[in-house]
Write a protein that holds these residues in place. Structure first.
Motif, mmCIF file in Angstrom:
data_model
loop_
_atom_site.group_PDB
_atom_site.id
_atom_site.type_symbol
_atom_site.label_atom_id
_atom_site.label_comp_id
_atom_site.label_asym_id
_atom_site.label_seq_id
_atom_site.Cartn_x
_atom_site.Cartn_y
_atom_site.Cartn_z
ATOM 1 N N ASP A 1 -44.454 65.075 -68.915
ATOM 2 C CA ASP A 1 -43.682 66.153 -69.154
ATOM 3 C C ASP A 1 -44.729 67.389 -68.852
ATOM 4 O O ASP A 1 -45.931 67.389 -69.606
ATOM 5 C CB ASP A 1 -43.280 66.048 -70.396
ATOM 6 C CG ASP A 1 -42.192 67.899 -70.270
ATOM 7 O OD1 ASP A 1 -42.356 68.716 -70.062
ATOM 8 O OD2 ASP A 1 -40.835 67.086 -71.040
ATOM 9 N N ALA A 2 -44.594 68.378 -68.309
ATOM 10 C CA ALA A 2 -45.719 69.442 -67.467
ATOM 11 C C ALA A 2 -45.504 70.475 -68.838
ATOM 12 O O ALA A 2 -46.559 71.229 -68.996
ATOM 13 C CB ALA A 2 -45.478 70.326 -66.192
ATOM 14 N N GLN A 3 -44.259 70.825 -69.309
ATOM 15 C CA GLN A 3 -44.379 71.319 -70.399
ATOM 16 C C GLN A 3 -45.443 70.837 -71.442
ATOM 17 O O GLN A 3 -45.203 71.705 -71.911
ATOM 18 C CB GLN A 3 -43.167 72.076 -70.775
ATOM 19 C CG GLN A 3 -41.482 72.236 -69.568
ATOM 20 C CD GLN A 3 -40.393 72.491 -70.554
ATOM 21 O OE1 GLN A 3 -39.851 73.115 -70.871
ATOM 22 N NE2 GLN A 3 -39.356 71.330 -70.164
ATOM 23 N N ILE A 4 -45.496 69.644 -71.559
ATOM 24 C CA ILE A 4 -46.801 69.282 -72.426
ATOM 25 C C ILE A 4 -47.959 69.759 -72.239
ATOM 26 O O ILE A 4 -49.131 69.799 -72.763
ATOM 27 C CB ILE A 4 -45.606 68.537 -73.464
ATOM 28 C CG1 ILE A 4 -44.614 68.272 -73.945
ATOM 29 C CG2 ILE A 4 -47.031 68.298 -74.387
ATOM 30 C CD1 ILE A 4 -43.940 66.958 -74.359
ATOM 31 N N GLY A 5 -47.995 68.461 -70.824
ATOM 32 C CA GLY A 5 -48.971 67.761 -70.074
ATOM 33 C C GLY A 5 -50.136 69.284 -70.074
ATOM 34 O O GLY A 5 -50.778 69.124 -70.052
ATOM 35 N N LEU A 6 -49.332 69.999 -69.473
ATOM 36 C CA LEU A 6 -50.523 71.242 -68.555
ATOM 37 C C LEU A 6 -50.251 71.914 -70.082
ATOM 38 O O LEU A 6 -51.605 73.390 -69.558
ATOM 39 C CB LEU A 6 -49.295 71.533 -68.452
ATOM 40 C CG LEU A 6 -49.337 71.980 -66.371
ATOM 41 C CD1 LEU A 6 -48.195 73.041 -65.832
ATOM 42 C CD2 LEU A 6 -51.209 71.844 -66.154
ATOM 43 N N ALA A 7 -50.480 71.713 -71.148
ATOM 44 C CA ALA A 7 -51.083 72.265 -72.537
ATOM 45 C C ALA A 7 -51.788 71.331 -73.185
ATOM 46 O O ALA A 7 -52.547 71.889 -73.466
ATOM 47 C CB ALA A 7 -49.891 72.207 -73.161
ATOM 48 N N LEU A 8 -51.338 70.562 -73.527
ATOM 49 C CA LEU A 8 -51.771 69.584 -74.944
ATOM 50 C C LEU A 8 -52.320 68.333 -74.175
ATOM 51 O O LEU A 8 -53.626 69.041 -74.918
ATOM 52 C CB LEU A 8 -50.545 68.488 -75.630
ATOM 53 C CG LEU A 8 -51.173 67.757 -75.976
ATOM 54 C CD1 LEU A 8 -51.874 68.168 -77.704
ATOM 55 C CD2 LEU A 8 -50.354 66.716 -76.841
ATOM 56 N N LEU A 9 -52.656 68.246 -73.553
ATOM 57 C CA LEU A 9 -53.620 67.447 -72.727
ATOM 58 C C LEU A 9 -55.316 68.380 -72.376
ATOM 59 O O LEU A 9 -56.028 68.191 -72.557
ATOM 60 C CB LEU A 9 -53.639 66.740 -70.859
ATOM 61 C CG LEU A 9 -53.589 65.958 -70.544
ATOM 62 C CD1 LEU A 9 -54.605 65.078 -71.040
ATOM 63 C CD2 LEU A 9 -53.117 65.468 -68.629
#
Length: 416
Positions: free
Chosen positions: A372-380
């Motif tokens: 999920d890019a909404q999470i992955g582009l932030a948390l990762l």
């Protein structure tokens, strides 16, 4: 400005916008990629990448993805799933390619916007005012973006906890009080207005982990801190009615799902997704069903009520269903390897990275935190920036100069 310096503001921009809608984080990622390509120090960055312990796991993950794409079956969802799979690898590589100074700029942006968002939450619930739509997910539960923001707040909370624990270890308990107040306050934020069980779970697991890292050679202090911290944090969070209700509802959903019931519920859908995706992997353990193949198989195997789902809420199962066990294991090595690299560094920089990478590992195990890019582009991205600083093995204080003005009490103070 020298060409090599253009990466710093781009890295900081990505750190600044991680709480914003996904379109803005995509823009920041593209901007950083372009600046890395234009900076003019390609050979140095390639050398840095190849020296990183995650280089070969990431290369294996990307290579296997492309092999499955070349020889496996294609689906209508192949393009989007390939894009997200490659995006995960590129996000890690971009963080790995940063210099220490560039990583500091990214971290500076993240902590600055986190502080402003904490102030926003306090003011919103203290006095109340209309909230700008892109910021709604910062102050209330709004789909997956609020989950992403809750996980980011968990990273900030764990960073504060690490700092506070370091002050206790240095026999400066009064300096630890603000850090623990911040940790508990953010624990309330992720449990109440954002209502993220994933974030609460992450905090409950990460705080003991950093205590173990801090006092692994001091058994009495370790046991005492673990017992006290776990009891206080766990009891406090569980007494929150909203969170308690969600946990109880989840347990009831699991019991009903095991009995064969099918209805809309967060834990119900996970039960069927994990079960059926596991069977997908068991049926084709070597090559999987092809990039994008999860959706078709889910439509055949899963309950019709959940047919509109496009990911199994577990990143390892997702890649395993598409690329078999080699894909699953390569991603697991990346995420668990990041935690291990942080663990190996014995000082506070290692603990900061341990907390961030462990939160990312937990989130990708119980949610689609990478897919999920909404999470992955932030948390990762943020967790890899933390790790990038921890991998400065010859630098005893990689977090130094976090604040650009002299005399500022810094999170960068290195303490064993």
């Amino acid at each position: 400005m020298q060409r090599s310096h253009i990466v710093r503001p781009a890295a900081m921009f990505w750190g600044l916008v991680v709480f914003m809608p996904v379109g803005v984080t995509y823009l920041s990622a593209i901007l950083l990629l372009l600046t890395l390509m234009l900076a003019g120090d390609t050979r140095e960055r390639i050398t840095r990448l190849r020296a990183n312990p995650l280089w070969w796991p990431v290369m294996a993950y990307l290579a296997w993805t492309l092999l499955v794409l070349a020889f496996g079956r294609h689906y209508p969802e192949t393009g989007s799933n390939l894009f997200h799979g490659v995006r995960i690898g590129l996000t890690i590589l971009m963080a790995m390619a940063l210099t220490r100074e560039e990583a500091i700029w990214a971290l500076r942006g993240f902590l600055l916007i986190a502080a402003l968002n904490i102030l926003l939450i306090v003011l919103y619930y203290a006095i109340g005012f209309p909230i700008w739509s892109p910021l709604r997910a910062v102050v209330m539960e709004v789909g997956n973006k609020s989950i992403s923001n809750a996980l980011l707040f968990s990273v900030v909370a764990s960073t504060a906890a690490v700092w506070g624990i370091a002050q206790i270890a240095a026999h400066k308990p009064l300096r630890a009080i603000p850090a623990f107040v911040l940790m508990l306050g953010l624990g309330l934020v992720v449990a109440l207005p954002l209502t993220s069980r994933t974030s609460v779970l992450a905090l409950l697991l990460v705080i003991p982990a950093v205590c173990i890292h801090q006092w692994r050679n001091h058994l009495k202090m370790l046991v005492g801190s673990l017992v006290l911290g776990t009891v206080v944090l766990g009891a406090g969070l569980y007494q929150l009615p909203q969170l308690q209700q969600k946990v109880e509802t989840g347990v009831q959903e699991l019991e009903k799902a095991e009995a064969g019931a099918v209805f809309k519920g967060s834990w119900v859908i996970r039960y069927y997704m994990y079960r059926d995706t596991g069977l997908m992997i068991a049926d084709r353990p070597l090559t999987g069903w092809g990039i994008g193949g999860w959706t078709e198989q889910w439509h055949k195997r899963g309950p019709e009520l959940f047919a509109d789902s496009n990911m199994p809420h577990n990143d390892f199962l997702w890649v395993g269903s598409q690329g078999g066990l080699p894909a699953l294991l390569s991603l697991l090595v990346i995420m668990a390897g990041a935690v291990w690299q942080a663990w190996k560094r014995p000082d506070i920089a290692g603990r900061y990275a341990l907390a961030a990478t462990l939160i990312a590992l937990i989130a990708s195990s119980v949610n689609s935190a990478l897919r999920d890019a909404q999470i992955g582009l932030a948390l990762l991205w943020i967790s890899q920036v933390y790790l990038r600083l921890a991998l400065e093995s010859k630098d005893p204080a990689p977090w130094r100069d976090l604040w650009p003005w002299p005399g500022k009490p810094a999170l960068a103070a290195q303490q064993a």
